[in-house]
Write an enzyme that holds these catalytic residues in place. Structure first.
Site, PDB file in Angstrom:
ATOM      1  N   GLU A 284      26.169 -81.833  46.829  1.00  0.00           N
ATOM      2  CA  GLU A 284      25.258 -81.135  47.468  1.00  0.00           C
ATOM      3  C   GLU A 284      23.947 -82.867  46.688  1.00  0.00           C
ATOM      4  O   GLU A 284      23.117 -82.514  47.682  1.00  0.00           O
ATOM      5  CB  GLU A 284      24.720 -79.812  47.026  1.00  0.00           C
ATOM      6  CG  GLU A 284      22.735 -79.404  47.485  1.00  0.00           C
ATOM      7  CD  GLU A 284      22.276 -77.866  47.691  1.00  0.00           C
ATOM      8  OE1 GLU A 284      23.763 -77.811  46.627  1.00  0.00           O
ATOM      9  OE2 GLU A 284      21.708 -77.610  48.018  1.00  0.00           O
TER      10      GLU A 284
ATOM     11  N   ASP B 205      12.626 -77.889  49.511  1.00  0.00           N
ATOM     12  CA  ASP B 205      12.085 -76.055  49.284  1.00  0.00           C
ATOM     13  C   ASP B 205      11.424 -76.354  47.465  1.00  0.00           C
ATOM     14  O   ASP B 205      10.528 -75.523  48.139  1.00  0.00           O
ATOM     15  CB  ASP B 205      14.384 -75.208  48.464  1.00  0.00           C
ATOM     16  CG  ASP B 205      15.262 -75.417  49.773  1.00  0.00           C
ATOM     17  OD1 ASP B 205      14.754 -76.216  51.374  1.00  0.00           O
ATOM     18  OD2 ASP B 205      15.836 -74.716  49.520  1.00  0.00           O
TER      19      ASP B 205
HETATM   20  C1  GLC Z   1      19.070 -76.158  50.572  1.00  0.00           C
HETATM   21  C2  GLC Z   1      18.425 -77.227  50.744  1.00  0.00           C
HETATM   22  C3  GLC Z   1      17.657 -77.785  52.876  1.00  0.00           C
HETATM   23  C4  GLC Z   1      19.045 -77.771  53.443  1.00  0.00           C
HETATM   24  C5  GLC Z   1      20.373 -76.696  53.086  1.00  0.00           C
HETATM   25  C6  GLC Z   1      21.466 -76.713  53.444  1.00  0.00           C
HETATM   26  O1  GLC Z   1      17.823 -74.531  51.098  1.00  0.00           O
HETATM   27  O2  GLC Z   1      16.196 -78.014  50.252  1.00  0.00           O
HETATM   28  O3  GLC Z   1      16.766 -79.398  52.835  1.00  0.00           O
HETATM   29  O4  GLC Z   1      19.468 -77.926  54.960  1.00  0.00           O
HETATM   30  O5  GLC Z   1      20.009 -76.285  51.119  1.00  0.00           O
HETATM   31  O6  GLC Z   1      22.238 -77.519  53.201  1.00  0.00           O
END
Ligand code: GLC
Length: 419
Positions: A387, A163
């Site tokens: 995460e 992101d």
């Molecule tokens: C965030 C990450 C993305 C991922 C999402 C759900 O937005 O940057 O890559 O798919 O979270 O985990």
């Protein structure tokens, strides 16, 4: 790690996947990400494949059932409304069969389908054959609407799945988010703001969403005139890899794959064009201005995953893995923009490690691949299924009880993983 620890961690990882299972699809983690995300689902399927093959196939089938008429597979599918997430389906106004966002995400799915099929070519044949034309249509959509002379570009930072990576800084700075709607971001209700993108970033994310939605998600307009078109090494390498897997799958299924072979040639040329000699690395490029990001990221290290080796990349890998206890950081720690805790500007993501590590092993970087795998295993064993992680301390960050970290454990990092 002894066998008992391994068995316990394997069990915890399986529990995370089943806890996050919403029936046919998996959420990344409850609360922060309450819907089906595209590449997260592909990784979830890899994790499920270690203990429930049927469930693994179903994850991919649900993902591909959200495909739009034009071939696009959205980055989020909003199966069940959840007011705790912004921006939701009413804001995105996707035009597919399932309420969805209007952009895509890294196309990992074909690679996972091939993996499942190869493990089970008899029982998996019908399911792979049913998914093949859908994957082909999605890949064609990339070639039609997200490819500039072989270079794969993203039209929103969220499309890259990374992101707030520095790859987007120049294109983001050029955006004046005038007219952005009033909104209340929900991510910082769930996790510490210092770990998330800034407000200035968020205004631009929402502004770009509004732009795409106002075109009716018209891929031709967005590709030709859109305000954000950045060639992304991550998307480049993941699509190239997925194309190779699609070609192999097609051949095994008796399909004609000459068209896919042509796309592979184009993508190989595009990958070469992403080489930045000043950085001595694969690097993003703002296609509107030609400005390079000058950023060596974990996406740059996906070159091997795409079947491309460069000695300079091996040297960067050795330098960075020597400097940090936990790899791969999402940005070179020598870069002044590096922040070990802020989202895609420093932290380690297990999914990026899995792809990079698989690629390294396949291309003969055996020792480096094994080091990356065992360090990823230590990171998860010591700090949990977060995460993402701080590359200096290993501290867990973002959401917990995270699907893709559990999946990476089961599919690759665990000593019990079958690869
Ligand atoms: C965030 C990450 C993305 C991922 C999402 C759900 O937005 O940057 O890559 O798919 O979270 O985990």
């Amino acid at each position: 790690m002894n066998a008992m620890d391994t068995a316990q961690l394997d069990m915890r990882a399986r529990t995370i996947l089943t806890d996050n299972d919403r029936g046919g699809y998996t959420v990344p983690t409850a609360g922060l990400y309450p819907y089906q995300w595209n590449w997260d689902s592909a990784f979830a399927a890899l994790g499920f494949a270690s203990f429930d093959r049927d469930r693994a196939w179903r994850e991919l089938e649900t993902l591909m059932a959200g495909q739009w008429d034009d071939g696009m597979v959205p980055h989020i599918q909003f199966h069940v409304p959840d007011p705790g997430y912004f921006p939701g389906p009413d804001i995105w106004q996707g035009r597919g069969p399932v309420p969805s966002s209007g952009i895509t995400q890294p196309p990992v799915a074909a690679t996972v389908v091939r993996r499942l099929f190869d493990r089970d070519p008899v029982a998996g044949r019908d399911r792979a054959a049913a998914l093949y034309p859908k994957l082909l249509a999605w890949h064609r959509w990339f070639m039609d609407w997200r490819c500039d002379r072989g270079r794969v570009f993203v039209t929103h930072p969220w499309e890259a799945g990374r992101d707030n990576a520095p790859d987007w800084d120049s294109a983001m700075a050029a955006i004046d988010p005038a007219g952005v709607m009033d909104y209340h971001r929900r991510d910082t209700d769930h996790v510490d703001a210092s770990m998330r993108p800034t407000r200035a970033d968020y205004d631009r994310y929402v502004w770009l969403l509004q732009y795409g939605r106002d075109t009716g998600w018209d891929p031709a307009r967005i590709a030709a005139k859109g305000p954000f078109r950045v060639a992304d090494p991550g998307q480049q390498f993941i699509l190239l890899r997925a194309m190779r897997d699609l070609a192999a799958l097609g051949t095994a299924l008796g399909e004609e794959t000459a068209g896919v072979a042509g796309w592979i040639t184009a993508l190989e040329a595009g990958a070469a064009a992403l080489w930045n000699p000043d950085l001595a690395a694969f690097d993003a490029c703002d296609l509107t201005t030609g400005v390079r990001a000058g950023a060596l990221t974990n996406a740059s290290f996906l070159c091997w995953y795409a079947g491309i080796d460069r000695s300079e990349m091996r040297a960067h890998l050795a330098r960075i893995c020597d400097a940090l206890p936990f790899c791969l950081p999402s940005l070179d720690p020598a870069d002044p923009r590096y922040e070990p805790k802020r989202y895609w500007r420093g932290p380690v993501w297990a999914v990026m490690n899995l792809m990079a590590g698989n690629g390294m092993a396949e291309m003969g970087l055996t020792a480096a691949a094994e080091t990356l795998r065992t360090r990823t295993a230590d990171l998860i064993a010591e700090h949990g299924f977060a995460e993402y992680f701080d590359p200096e301390t290993g501290a867990p960050a973002g959401g917990a009880h995270f699907t893709w970290t559990a999946a990476v454990w089961l599919a690759w990092a665990s000593p019990s993983a079958k690869g």
